[in-house]
Design a protein around this motif. Structure first.
Motif, PDB file in Angstrom:
ATOM      1  N   TYR A  62    -108.925   2.563  13.210  1.00 59.40           N
ATOM      2  CA  TYR A  62    -109.183   1.174  12.833  1.00 59.40           C
ATOM      3  C   TYR A  62    -108.570   0.302  13.921  1.00 59.40           C
ATOM      4  O   TYR A  62    -107.638   0.727  14.596  1.00 59.40           O
ATOM      5  N   TRP A 108    -110.386  -9.160  -4.335  1.00 57.48           N
ATOM      6  CA  TRP A 108    -109.139  -8.998  -5.094  1.00 57.48           C
ATOM      7  C   TRP A 108    -107.983  -9.527  -4.251  1.00 57.48           C
ATOM      8  O   TRP A 108    -108.092  -9.650  -3.034  1.00 57.48           O
ATOM      9  N   TRP A 153    -114.005  -4.248  11.362  1.00 60.71           N
ATOM     10  CA  TRP A 153    -114.905  -4.983  10.460  1.00 60.71           C
ATOM     11  C   TRP A 153    -115.512  -6.199  11.151  1.00 60.71           C
ATOM     12  O   TRP A 153    -116.667  -6.553  10.895  1.00 60.71           O
ATOM     13  N   ASN A 180    -104.889  -7.256   8.622  1.00 62.42           N
ATOM     14  CA  ASN A 180    -103.535  -6.750   8.395  1.00 62.42           C
ATOM     15  C   ASN A 180    -103.550  -5.241   8.654  1.00 62.42           C
ATOM     16  O   ASN A 180    -103.606  -4.436   7.721  1.00 62.42           O
TER      17      ASN A 180
HETATM   18  N1  LIG Z   1    -105.563   1.145   9.684  1.00 63.33           N
HETATM   19  C1  LIG Z   1    -106.188   0.436   8.730  1.00 63.33           C
HETATM   20  N2  LIG Z   1    -105.700  -0.758   8.375  1.00 63.33           N
HETATM   21  C2  LIG Z   1    -106.311  -1.481   7.425  1.00 63.33           C
HETATM   22  C3  LIG Z   1    -107.502  -1.024   6.790  1.00 63.33           C
HETATM   23  C4  LIG Z   1    -107.995   0.256   7.180  1.00 63.33           C
HETATM   24  O1  LIG Z   1    -109.019   0.759   6.687  1.00 63.33           O
HETATM   25  N3  LIG Z   1    -107.309   0.961   8.154  1.00 63.33           N
HETATM   26  N4  LIG Z   1    -108.115  -1.787   5.815  1.00 63.33           N
HETATM   27  C5  LIG Z   1    -107.771  -3.225   5.758  1.00 63.33           C
HETATM   28  C6  LIG Z   1    -108.177  -3.869   4.509  1.00 63.33           C
HETATM   29  S1  LIG Z   1    -109.808  -4.313   4.363  1.00 63.33           S
HETATM   30  C7  LIG Z   1    -107.276  -4.164   3.515  1.00 63.33           C
HETATM   31  S2  LIG Z   1    -107.723  -5.036   2.117  1.00 63.33           S
HETATM   32  C8  LIG Z   1    -105.847  -3.761   3.626  1.00 63.33           C
HETATM   33  C9  LIG Z   1    -105.371  -2.967   2.397  1.00 63.33           C
HETATM   34  O2  LIG Z   1    -103.997  -2.726   2.502  1.00 63.33           O
HETATM   35  P1  LIG Z   1    -103.237  -1.981   1.334  1.00 63.33           P
HETATM   36  O3  LIG Z   1    -103.767  -0.566   1.236  1.00 63.33           O
HETATM   37  O4  LIG Z   1    -101.796  -2.015   1.698  1.00 63.33           O
HETATM   38  O5  LIG Z   1    -103.532  -2.752   0.074  1.00 63.33           O
HETATM   39  O6  LIG Z   1    -105.603  -2.974   4.787  1.00 63.33           O
HETATM   40  C10 LIG Z   1    -106.268  -3.430   5.936  1.00 63.33           C
HETATM   41  N5  LIG Z   1    -105.783  -2.679   7.076  1.00 63.33           N
END
Ligand SMILES: Nc1nc2c(c(=O)[nH]1)N[C@H]1C(S)=C(S)[C@@H](COP(=O)(O)O)O[C@H]1N2
Ligand SMILES: [Mo]
Length: 200
Positions: A126, A91, A189, A171
């Motif tokens: 994370y 998405w 990841w 991000n």
């Molecule tokens: N601290 C943190 N940052 C993170 C993540 C997370 O799980 N923890 N997920 C990432 C992923 S995979 C995505 S797609 C985006 C989602 O950001 P949003 O919730 O503002 O859409 O955050 C990113 N940053």
């Protein structure tokens, strides 16, 4: 094998990636409402970071200030952007973020910009990391606001690094510590097989 392919990809992409190339920007009328939430947990598990106690810890190859408060970050020159966030899960969404240009912050903090990596550690454990050219890219923004308001918890209060030239997982939200380093930091990841370069 996959891991080897992915690290080959990282070096190939670093060569192909032009650090001056800009991600597309959009009119505010195209902002996706509501903007989606995503994390490695459900929305009811979003970390609750205390604004008053909060301190950003900067470490590694840095000569200047290492502890930053939110007030100090808000006092720096602020920029805004309307860009598209692209998640690898299939998405994408357009959002509006505001904050401090990351290159401004790194230069003010006396970071060694010849270092290879910047690692970002989050309140939910994370983490991710980016190459220095991406850290210095003019659209890489240490965001403090979303759509004109203080960044809500679900979008990463108190601070998210918005990197519009990279996929969503690069991000990080809820950043509590940043380190400048020559040692490969990997990521949450990325260490499970997502491509480290992660360009969008
Ligand atoms: N601290 C943190 N940052 C993170 C993540 C997370 O799980 N923890 N997920 C990432 C992923 S995979 C995505 S797609 C985006 C989602 O950001 P949003 O919730 O503002 O859409 O955050 C990113 N940053
Ligand atoms: Mo994502």
């Amino acid at each position: 094998m996959l891991r080897k392919m992915s690290s080959f990809n990282d070096s190939a992409q670093a060569l192909l990636f032009d650090p001056r190339e800009l991600a597309p920007v959009y009119p505010e009328s195209m902002i996706t409402r509501p903007f989606p939430f995503n994390a490695f947990y459900d929305i009811d598990q979003v970390p609750d970071v205390d604004a008053h106690a909060y301190q950003l810890d900067l470490s590694g190859l840095v000569k200047g200030k290492r502890i930053w408060t939110l007030d100090e970050l808000h006092a720096l020159p602020q920029q805004g952007q309307v860009t598209r966030h692209i998640c690898i899960e299939g998405w994408s969404a357009i959002g509006k973020w505001g904050g401090v240009r990351f290159s401004d912050f790194l230069l003010r903090a006396g970071a060694d910009t010849t270092a290879k990596y910047v690692a970002l550690h989050c309140a939910d454990n994370y983490w991710t990391s980016i190459d220095m050219p991406t850290a210095l890219h003019p659209q890489t923004l240490l965001t403090l606001t979303y759509d004109g308001d203080i960044l809500p918890a679900k979008y990463g209060f108190p601070m998210k690094l918005r990197v519009p030239t990279k996929l969503g997982y690069k991000n990080p939200k809820h950043i509590v510590a940043i380190s400048v380093t020559n040692e490969f930091p990997g990521g949450y990841w990325e260490n499970q097989g997502y491509n480290w370069f992660g360009g969008s």
